[in-house]
Write an enzyme that holds these catalytic residues in place. Structure first.
Site, PDB file in Angstrom:
ATOM      1  N   ASN A 493     -15.525  -0.795 -18.548  1.00 57.46           N
ATOM      2  CA  ASN A 493     -15.248  -2.182 -18.186  1.00 57.46           C
ATOM      3  C   ASN A 493     -14.049  -2.194 -17.254  1.00 57.46           C
ATOM      4  O   ASN A 493     -12.904  -2.180 -17.683  1.00 57.46           O
ATOM      5  CB  ASN A 493     -14.971  -2.999 -19.447  1.00 57.46           C
ATOM      6  CG  ASN A 493     -14.881  -4.476 -19.149  1.00 57.46           C
ATOM      7  OD1 ASN A 493     -14.490  -4.876 -18.048  1.00 57.46           O
ATOM      8  ND2 ASN A 493     -15.224  -5.287 -20.127  1.00 57.46           N
ATOM      9  N   ASP A 494     -14.341  -2.201 -15.973  1.00 59.90           N
ATOM     10  CA  ASP A 494     -13.327  -2.142 -14.927  1.00 59.90           C
ATOM     11  C   ASP A 494     -12.286  -3.241 -15.046  1.00 59.90           C
ATOM     12  O   ASP A 494     -11.249  -3.197 -14.403  1.00 59.90           O
ATOM     13  CB  ASP A 494     -14.032  -2.363 -13.574  1.00 59.90           C
ATOM     14  CG  ASP A 494     -14.203  -1.081 -12.809  1.00 59.90           C
ATOM     15  OD1 ASP A 494     -13.488  -0.121 -13.103  1.00 59.90           O
ATOM     16  OD2 ASP A 494     -15.064  -1.064 -11.909  1.00 59.90           O
ATOM     17  N   CYS A 495     -12.622  -4.261 -15.809  1.00 57.43           N
ATOM     18  CA  CYS A 495     -11.771  -5.448 -15.851  1.00 57.43           C
ATOM     19  C   CYS A 495     -10.924  -5.521 -17.118  1.00 57.43           C
ATOM     20  O   CYS A 495     -10.206  -6.493 -17.322  1.00 57.43           O
ATOM     21  CB  CYS A 495     -12.643  -6.686 -15.707  1.00 57.43           C
ATOM     22  SG  CYS A 495     -13.492  -6.691 -14.127  1.00 57.43           S
ATOM     23  N   GLN A 510      -6.707  -3.587 -10.989  1.00 61.27           N
ATOM     24  CA  GLN A 510      -6.866  -2.235 -11.527  1.00 61.27           C
ATOM     25  C   GLN A 510      -5.694  -1.323 -11.208  1.00 61.27           C
ATOM     26  O   GLN A 510      -5.456  -0.360 -11.922  1.00 61.27           O
ATOM     27  CB  GLN A 510      -8.129  -1.568 -10.967  1.00 61.27           C
ATOM     28  CG  GLN A 510      -9.402  -1.963 -11.652  1.00 61.27           C
ATOM     29  CD  GLN A 510      -9.915  -3.305 -11.179  1.00 61.27           C
ATOM     30  OE1 GLN A 510      -9.593  -3.746 -10.090  1.00 61.27           O
ATOM     31  NE2 GLN A 510     -10.696  -3.961 -11.999  1.00 61.27           N
TER      32      GLN A 510
END
Ligand code: GLC
Ligand code: GLC
Length: 822
Positions: A493-495, A510
């Site tokens: 989950n990049d977020c 990020q």
């Protein structure tokens, strides 16, 4: 007929047929399979590039344009003063007939108006660095006609970002040459480039244009371009400003008569072909030897038809490795054709170029490309092998990885950097899946170096297997106060940016400054580790290296005990611990109480298998997260921004990672249900996100019904059910794993082809043809007892086989396999 007013599947032809040009969103196809690619929408919009959409863009495209999707491979027809385009855009004249067929690697647009029919069939032939448009113009009326056809493409100055930002330079550098029917776009060839773009016609032309200002005008739009409306080519020679390529074809057609010719758009790179000539043949005159040979090749009778036939053969072969006949039309159609086709696109594009990815933002993702391989390894082994080694070479020697790399240079992108603490583990999944499919364990010994080491400096250690060990060691080493893996900049989950507390609008969520000394941990990475470690341990065992297998299994056991002791919340697995050591994804949280990813990965990693937690975790997903449009990512959605959680809380409730339906992670739950033997649920969930199943709600869904979209708006959003970001998503590969290995249960394994289906109880059975290690298995699965799972007998060519792993047969063998469930 279809419930979709915009089109239908032609399953026989393996085409999606679009019957109206005004689709709810542009519906895209990709041309190209090797190194030359084109994006092509149902109105002929899009652009082309060689290998890298950022560094070698050949034709221009303006994202975020008005109207949507403007610019592309346009043909203008001037029929006695009436001007129209077969793809409808840009003139948008009313057409008597319009049809777009998106096929595998080609698109055919056919339209008719006032007794004139124009067909534009486009493809990139296998192995070639060029795009072809085969054009047929037919007079279907009863009077003779003398139409003029104008081609139109706008050239890009190769480096796409510079091309769309640095006009003080680019408006002064454009250069072209015209020779016969061929236009050469040669900007920057005089200096540092050894390549140019060729745009040629195989038929005689009556004029041309290379200056956009001359062809379109300064104050005009493409829909009112001067030349096609005046019916007179300007023979303009671009000098600076914006070079374009346009040919004027003057035809005379008696009633019933037709004429076919072709356009070629080629990338000619003198460093790629055996070319030893001079760069220039006279001052400012480029050496056109290679370009001329291309035009000559495709001007020969039958050459263009052969290119299309080759392409068809190429796809017949790719798809022949897995074909199914089943009671479910959606699963059958997607698994046989469109899902595998999308896997080729994600393999080639990663997340770089689509209608939503501009080709300049993101290159090849470390995590993404490894997962994309899971849906590709069965098609073309050699390309999968090369990709695995390329990706591995962007890992650093301490175990961390460049998060993205550029396809042209194969070098990591420094701006995005690394420190996403899940990246390295996906390499184990892709490598093991490749070995299971191909049997090529030799890849483990292939040297591939580390991005921070000089190649060959410590060569004996720099093998792919060394990378896998480095990856395991990295996760074991980088753990937090609870013993769980640290999360770094984010996990899958990049977020979920627990270490970058961004309060400054101009920075990336990020990569914003790390909060020093943070110990934020991820349960999802722990689950992924359980899975990866089991795969690696199994690989060692297959190699006969039991001590190594046990060593990795022991690491896995350590992690499993930690997960079970610290990550169980009572009814589901928690998601993470933040930088202050506070839990995320627990009943204790007012929002974000339950997340999908840790349920999926804990279950797939084997947590909760003996204590009932796996089932309970999935039942909790069903109760709290499942909807008819798929599973939302978490609940309740975050209503306010929390810097300490990151980008996930920046999205409005119901979209993207903030409780949107992120199709990619849905697939892990689908596989979880398969693991637990719940075939009815697996298929119901599969249907909930299956694009082919969305035709009845297409006005809401909006995206292409033949490929997966990254996201569908969740129940908290006003547009619940609306899909976005189609094509480039990990959903493609993972859904192919779900449908081929989970539901149909055909699982490549080290020692053979395992068959372990998990189907709805009502199914009488199904059939699969699977090519595996050179042999063909014609498998019939029978389900007389109406069960979901459980193989009771297997015969191969009439002989009983113990267990459910089909033996590896000599290459070329065709075997009849009968599997009975009960
Ligand atoms: C996008 C990214 C992928 C990430 C996912 C979830 O699909 O490409 O790397 O895992 O979003 O954030
Ligand atoms: C992923 C996510 C997206 C996020 C991006 C950042 O693609 O889906 O929401 O903004 O990663 O790189």
């Amino acid at each position: 007929m279809s419930a979709n007013p915009y089109g239908f599947f032609d399953d026989q032809a393996r085409e999606y047929v679009i019957t109206r040009p005004d689709t709810p969103l542009p519906w895209l196809n990709y041309l190209g399979q090797d190194e030359f690619f084109g994006l092509c929408t149902n109105t002929a919009g899009g652009y082309t590039f060689w290998k890298d959409a950022k560094l070698r863009r050949l034709t221009r495209y303006r994202y975020n344009n008005v109207p949507y999707d403007l610019g592309g491979r346009y043909l203008y027809v001037n029929d006695g003063g009436t001007v129209w385009n077969p793809g409808w855009k840009p003139v948008k004249a009313k057409l008597d007939r319009y049809e777009c067929r998106h096929g595998l690697g080609y698109t055919t647009i056919a339209a008719g108006k006032d007794g004139l029919e124009v067909t534009q069939k486009m493809c990139v032939p296998p192995g070639e660095n060029l795009e072809l448009w085969q054009v047929t113009v037919k007079n279907t009326g009863n009077v003779a006609k003398s139409p003029k056809i104008y081609s139109y493409q706008e050239f890009c100055f190769f480096e796409a970002l510079n091309d769309m930002t640095n006009y003080q330079r680019t408006y002064s550098i454009g250069e072209v040459e015209v020779e016969g029917n061929a236009i050469y776009h040669k900007t920057e060839y005089r200096e540092r480039r050894n390549h140019y773009t060729l745009f040629a016609c195989t038929r005689d032309i009556s004029g041309y244009d290379t200056s956009r200002d001359a062809f379109v005008g300064i104050h005009e739009g493409l829909h009112e371009a001067k030349v096609p409306f005046s019916g007179k080519a300007g023979n303009s020679k671009a000098f600076g400003w914006n070079p374009v390529g346009s040919h004027e074809i003057s035809l005379h057609l008696e009633p019933g008569q037709e004429e076919t010719f072709a356009f070629i758009l080629a990338y000619v790179d003198h460093t790629l072909v055996k070319f030893t000539g001079e760069k220039f043949t006279a001052p400012y005159v480029i050496n056109k030897t290679v370009g001329r040979a291309i035009v000559e090749k495709y001007s020969k009778t039958g050459a263009v038809d052969k290119a299309f036939a080759d392409l068809k053969g190429y796809w017949d072969e790719n798809l022949s490795h897995f074909q199914v006949e089943s009671p479910d039309p959606h699963a059958t159609r997607m698994a046989n054709t469109w899902n595998q086709y999308q896997c080729m696109a994600t393999f080639n594009m990663s997340r770089s170029a689509s209608m939503y990815e501009t080709g300049i933002g993101r290159g090849m993702g470390f995590r993404d490309s490894n997962q994309d391989l899971l849906g590709f390894v069965h098609m073309i082994h050699d390309r999968a092998r090369e990709r695995i080694l390329d990706i591995a070479a962007t890992q650093l020697s301490d175990g961390t990885c460049y998060h993205q790399y550029q396809p042209l240079t194969k070098k990591g992108n420094a701006e995005v950097g690394g420190d996403f603490y899940d990246d390295h583990l996906w390499l184990i999944l892709s490598t093991v899946s490749y070995i299971k499919e191909s049997g090529d364990k030799g890849i483990l010994d292939a040297p591939c170096g580390y991005a921070d080491r000089k190649y060959g400096s410590d060569s004996e250690k720099e093998t792919l297997l060394h990378h896998l060990e480095t990856s395991i060691a990295y996760t074991m080493r980088m753990r937090g106060p609870n013993g769980l893996p640290l999360i770094g900049h984010a996990d899958w989950n990049d977020c979920l940016n627990l270490n970058c507390h961004s309060t400054e609008p101009n920075e990336s969520f990020q990569t914003a400054g790390d909060v020093g000394g943070s110990k934020a941990e991820s349960v999802m990475i722990a689950g992924l580790f359980l899975y990866a470690a089991r795969e690696l341990s199994g690989l060692y065992s297959f190699l006969g290296r039991e001590a190594d297998s046990d060593r990795i299994a022991a690491d896995r056991k350590t992690m499993l005990d930690i997960v079970e002791s610290v990550a169980w919340d009572g009814e589901w697995y928690t998601r993470a611990y933040d930088s202050q050591g506070k839990v995320i994804g627990s009943k204790a949280n007012p929002e974000g109480k339950i997340f999908i990813e840790s349920q999926g990965w804990a279950v797939l990693g084997g947590a909760g298998a003996d204590n009932g937690r796996a089932r309970q975790a999935l039942e909790s997903v069903h109760k709290h997260l499942y909807t008819k449009n798929g599973i939302v990512l978490q609940q309740p959605a975050y209503s306010t921004y929390h810097p300490e959680y990151g980008e996930v809380t920046s999205y409005p409730p119901g979209v993207k990672e903030n409780a949107g339906i992120f199709s990619h992670n849905n697939t892990w739950i689908h596989l979880g249900w398969c693991l637990l033997g719940e075939g009815d649920r697996a298929l119901e969930y599969y249907h909930s996100i299956c694009p082919s199943n969305k035709e009845e709600q297409i006005e809401t869904y909006r995206s292409e019904p033949y490929v997966y979209a990254q996201m569908t708006a969740g129940k908290d959003a006003p547009c619940f059910g609306e899909a976005k970001n189609s094509w480039l998503t990990g959903t493609a590969a993972w859904t192919f794993v779900v449908v081929s290995q989970g539901i149909f249960g055909i699982q490549p394994d080290f020692a053979g082809l395992k068959v372990d289906p998990c189907i709805p109880r009502g199914w009488p059975g199904f059939k699969v043809v699977r090519k595996f290690r050179g042999a063909t298995y014609q498998i019939e699965v029978r389900n007389p007892k109406k069960v979901s799972k459980g193989v009771v007998s297997v015969t191969v060519d009439g002989k009983v086989v113990a267990g459910n792993v089909l033996p590896i047969l000599p290459a070329g063998t065709v075997a009849k396999v009968v599997v009975e469930l009960g």
